[in-house]
Each structure stands twice: as C-alpha cells, then as structure tokens.
Design an enzyme around this catalytic site. Structure first.
Site, PDB file in Angstrom:
ATOM      1  N   TYR A  15       1.045  -1.385   0.051  1.00  0.00           N
ATOM      2  CA  TYR A  15       0.015   0.045   0.066  1.00  0.00           C
ATOM      3  C   TYR A  15       1.125   1.104   0.099  1.00  0.00           C
ATOM      4  O   TYR A  15       2.222   0.982   0.180  1.00  0.00           O
ATOM      5  CB  TYR A  15      -0.922  -0.059   1.202  1.00  0.00           C
ATOM      6  N   GLY A  16       0.335   2.432  -0.003  1.00  0.00           N
ATOM      7  CA  GLY A  16       1.062   3.527  -0.097  1.00  0.00           C
ATOM      8  C   GLY A  16       2.033   3.653  -1.008  1.00  0.00           C
ATOM      9  O   GLY A  16       1.751   3.370  -2.338  1.00  0.00           O
ATOM     10  N   SER A  17       3.342   4.309  -0.745  1.00  0.00           N
ATOM     11  CA  SER A  17       4.139   4.243  -1.625  1.00  0.00           C
ATOM     12  C   SER A  17       4.661   2.960  -2.643  1.00  0.00           C
ATOM     13  O   SER A  17       5.182   3.309  -3.749  1.00  0.00           O
ATOM     14  CB  SER A  17       5.401   4.923  -1.214  1.00  0.00           C
ATOM     15  N   LEU A  18       4.426   2.074  -2.103  1.00  0.00           N
ATOM     16  CA  LEU A  18       4.812   0.593  -2.741  1.00  0.00           C
ATOM     17  C   LEU A  18       3.825   0.282  -3.874  1.00  0.00           C
ATOM     18  O   LEU A  18       4.071  -0.756  -4.517  1.00  0.00           O
ATOM     19  CB  LEU A  18       5.058  -0.336  -1.957  1.00  0.00           C
ATOM     20  N   ALA A  20       3.357   2.263  -6.346  1.00  0.00           N
ATOM     21  CA  ALA A  20       3.932   2.974  -7.461  1.00  0.00           C
ATOM     22  C   ALA A  20       5.017   1.962  -8.083  1.00  0.00           C
ATOM     23  O   ALA A  20       5.995   1.574  -7.410  1.00  0.00           O
ATOM     24  CB  ALA A  20       4.530   4.448  -7.037  1.00  0.00           C
ATOM     25  N   GLU A  92      11.311  -0.598   5.013  1.00  0.00           N
ATOM     26  CA  GLU A  92      10.414  -0.320   6.177  1.00  0.00           C
ATOM     27  C   GLU A  92      10.908   0.051   7.492  1.00  0.00           C
ATOM     28  O   GLU A  92      10.319   0.651   8.331  1.00  0.00           O
ATOM     29  CB  GLU A  92       9.443  -1.532   6.136  1.00  0.00           C
TER      30      GLU A  92
END
Length: 181
Positions: A15-18, A20, A92
C-alpha cells in the site's frame, strides 16, 4: 510461501508508496507480478509522505484505482524472493513490523495470506485521516522515488544508512507540514 528453484518466494501486501511501480522498481530492480487486494484498516502519518496501516474493523485500506473495479484497491506482490523480502524489510525499517495477514484477492475472489508492513507504534498519536495515493503521486512521488533509489544503492554499501536516515537526509522537516525536499 512457495519454493522456486530452491528459493522461497513470498506474497507481500503493499500500500502507499509501494503501489507506485517506479518505487518498487527502484527497490527491487523489477516489478513483480501482482494481484489487486483489500485489507482492513489504514491511517496516515502526520508530517510524512508515506502511510501506515493498523488493523481496524469495518474499514478498508484503499489505494490506486483499478480499471476492472469501481472502488480503489491495493495489491499483493507475488513471487518476492528472500533477498527482495530483506530489501523490503530494510526499507520499512523499525517503524513497521512485518506480519502475516489475510487479504482478499480481487482477481480471483480468493482469500490469501501475505506479509504486510504494519505500523509498529499502535498508540502513535500522529496517526490520522486517510492517505491519498493520487495526491502523493502528484506532489511527492518523483522525489520519493529518487530517495528510494538512493536507499537501495546505499543498502549495498558495508555501512549503509537506514531508510529513516536516508529519508531524513533527503527531506527536511518544515514545522508541522509534510516533509519536503
């Protein structure tokens, strides 16, 4: 988890930036096969350009649009090698804990287990609201991708910086507003 050519492979809920592809490519030097998926619970982190998740009942984690569905989805990266899992663990850093979660795979209607990175400080007073992937893409993705590529290059050095140190050296804190380059 499965074995491929003597190596264990993993599924990782992202999720989030991952979400992209450019960030994933900067970290793993490839874009793994993925399936759209849903997990419950998401909060954003005050003053950061990346979100965190915590398990919360009756709340779905949402991310980028998927053309086959009317709502927003996240994804499970499939076939992640042990080395790639190590890279993601280091990326992370200590802010997240890798846990096993149940996810709903939207392209097969199956439930599956995957690793996910959950925010370590479950009582963090700075968790709030929703994180907006589209807004992040417009305002932060380019710089975040560069920071991710720098982190990956540094990871190969004997005395590499943590992702937090890389992040903090790449961005500067400006009061209560999000970190900006």
């Amino acid at each position: 988890m499965a074995m491929v050519g003597g190596n264990q492979v993993h599924n990782v809920f992202v999720y989030g930036s991952l979400l992209a592809d450019d960030v994933v490519r900067a970290l793993l030097s490839r874009i793994p096969q993925s399936s759209p998926a849903i997990l419950n619970g998401q909060f954003s982190i005050k003053g950061r350009v990346y979100p965190a998740i915590l398990p919360v009942e009756n709340k779905k984690v949402t991310g980028k649009s998927h053309p086959m569905y009317e709502f927003l989805l996240l994804q499970v990266l499939q076939g992640i090698t042990d080395l790639e899992l190590y890279i993601l663990d280091e990326f992370e850093d200590v802010e997240y804990e890798r846990v096993t979660v149940d996810v709903s795979l939207m392209d097969s209607s199956n439930k599956s287990q995957a690793f996910a990175y959950v925010w370590s400080d479950k009582n963090d007073p700075n968790l709030y609201g929703e994180w907006d992937f589209e807004e992040w893409k417009r305002t932060q993705m380019e710089d975040f991708t560069k920071m991710s590529a720098d982190f990956r290059k540094d990871l190969e050095l004997p005395e590499s910086k943590t992702r937090i140190a890389t992040y903090e050296s790449f961005y500067r804190q400006d009061g209560d507003s999000p970190l900006v380059p």
